[in-house]
Design an enzyme around this catalytic site. Structure first.
Site, PDB file in Angstrom:
ATOM      1  N   SER A   1     -15.122  -8.433  29.559  1.00 44.15           N
ATOM      2  CA  SER A   1     -16.249  -9.371  29.667  1.00 44.15           C
ATOM      3  C   SER A   1     -16.131 -10.071  31.013  1.00 44.15           C
ATOM      4  O   SER A   1     -15.026 -10.184  31.565  1.00 44.15           O
ATOM      5  CB  SER A   1     -16.174 -10.412  28.552  1.00 44.15           C
ATOM      6  OG  SER A   1     -17.140 -11.436  28.760  1.00 44.15           O
TER       7      SER A   1
ATOM      8  N   TYR B   1     -12.053 -16.964  23.239  1.00 45.34           N
ATOM      9  CA  TYR B   1     -12.687 -15.684  23.592  1.00 45.34           C
ATOM     10  C   TYR B   1     -12.317 -15.263  25.016  1.00 45.34           C
ATOM     11  O   TYR B   1     -11.892 -14.130  25.257  1.00 45.34           O
ATOM     12  CB  TYR B   1     -14.205 -15.814  23.447  1.00 45.34           C
ATOM     13  CG  TYR B   1     -14.954 -14.578  23.871  1.00 45.34           C
ATOM     14  CD1 TYR B   1     -14.891 -13.419  23.101  1.00 45.34           C
ATOM     15  CD2 TYR B   1     -15.704 -14.550  25.048  1.00 45.34           C
ATOM     16  CE1 TYR B   1     -15.564 -12.264  23.492  1.00 45.34           C
ATOM     17  CE2 TYR B   1     -16.379 -13.407  25.442  1.00 45.34           C
ATOM     18  CZ  TYR B   1     -16.310 -12.270  24.664  1.00 45.34           C
ATOM     19  OH  TYR B   1     -16.969 -11.129  25.056  1.00 45.34           O
TER      20      TYR B   1
END
Ligand SMILES: NC(=O)c1ccc[n+]([C@@H]2O[C@H](COP(=O)([O-])OP(=O)(O)OC[C@H]3O[C@@H](n4cnc5c(N)ncnc54)[C@H](OP(=O)(O)O)[C@@H]3O)[C@@H](O)[C@H]2O)c1
Length: 282
Positions: A135, A148
């Protein structure tokens, strides 16, 4: 003879797009996730080259059963797409530790467990490709994404080590870093952050501003096909890149991290995500 790939998290979003795109491009695809009922919708697509597989990346028995099922077909896997992922959201201070564990069990240990399971066979045949879905958050951590973003930072480190370890065995590793992509993930993140926006929560005002910024990003983002195209390149290029990013504007935060002084990046982030307004108001 089609080359075979296993896509984790294929019941939705990016994984589903990868499964369909790769099957259309001629791969035989094992599409894996926990919700097999959703995977069944893929079965008839792309000349029947998609096989649904029940798989929980956090459960070793489930991984072994899925690989045994692939072996029954006499198939040697050419590619693994480590895509399965979840998102925990909330301030580092107040996000319960079990949420951190849940985050890492899937995004980090699940990915490692899958990789460990497929590598012996890939080393034996002397070829293979592993594509990890990271990501932009693996390079640039927004507020309220400590769990995250750190899990995706871990995926960055794992991918770099792994790439250098397995290259001598003819196995190539790429990391794909999506930015905002319009999938159910946006809503999962919103639901995860919502409890931290409630009255009485210490970070409620900042979390609300962040949620509003994020709410603009996800629905207006491109669909998952652009990530599937990057994955396809990583599987088919003669010299696959170590890193991909999609969409193209994701290169902006990556460049910020490289070229701007951190205090300036912090100020830009605070402004873009609306925190300045809250701080001025308080
Ligand atoms: N969308 C974005 O903006 C974005 C941005 C950057 C990175 N990413 C990354 O892209 C990947 C896919 O995200 P997405 O946007 O496609 O989200 P999504 O639509 O929520 O899909 C997540 C997938 O992961 C699967 N999954 C979750 N836990 C699993 C487990 N324990 N075992 C097996 N599968 C599991 C889910 O399937 P089941 O629930 O059926 O198991 C689902 O198919 C994630 O790694 C995410 O971090 C997404």
């Amino acid at each position: 003879m089609y080359q075979s790939v296993l896509v984790t998290g294929a019941s939705s979003g990016i994984g589903e797009a990868c499964a369909v795109h790769l099957a259309h491009k001629g791969f035989r695809v094992y599409a894996a996730a926990r919700r097999v009922e959703l995977l069944r919708n893929l079965e008839g697509l792309a000349g029947g080259r998609i096989t649904p597989l029940a798989l929980d990346v956090t459960d070793k028995d489930s991984i072994d059963a899925a690989l045994a099922r692939i072996n029954e077909d006499g198939v040697s896997l050419f590619g693994l797409i480590n895509n399965a992922g979840i998102i925990a959201m909330g301030p580092v201070e107040t996000l319960p530790l079990d949420e951190w564990h849940r985050q890492y069990e899937t995004n980090v240990f699940g990915l490692v467990q899958m990789t460990q399971a497929v590598l012996p066979a890939m080393r034996t045949v002397g070829k293979g490709r592993i594509v990890n879905i990271g990501s932009i958050a693996g390079r640039v951590a927004s507020p309220f994404q400590g769990a995250y973003a750190s899990s995706k930072h871990a995926v960055e480190g794992i991918s770099d080590s792994l790439r250098r370890e397995v290259a001598p065995f003819g196995i190539q590793v790429s990391l794909v870093r999506p930015g905002f992509i319009n999938t159910p993930f946006g809503e999962h993140g919103r639901q995860a952050l919502e409890p931290h926006t409630q009255d009485g929560e210490p970070y409620a005002e900042q979390a609300k501003a962040f949620m509003a910024w994020r709410a603009k990003g996800h629905p207006n983002a491109p669909g998952p096909m652009i990530v599937a195209e990057a994955v396809h390149d990583a599987l088919t290029a003669n010299k696959p890149r170590a890193y991909y990013a999609a969409p193209a504007k994701s290169y902006i935060p990556l460049a910020m991290r490289h070229f701007l002084p951190t205090p300036l990046t912090d100020r830009i982030m605070a402004r873009v995500m609306g925190k300045d307004k809250n701080q001025d108001a308080s």
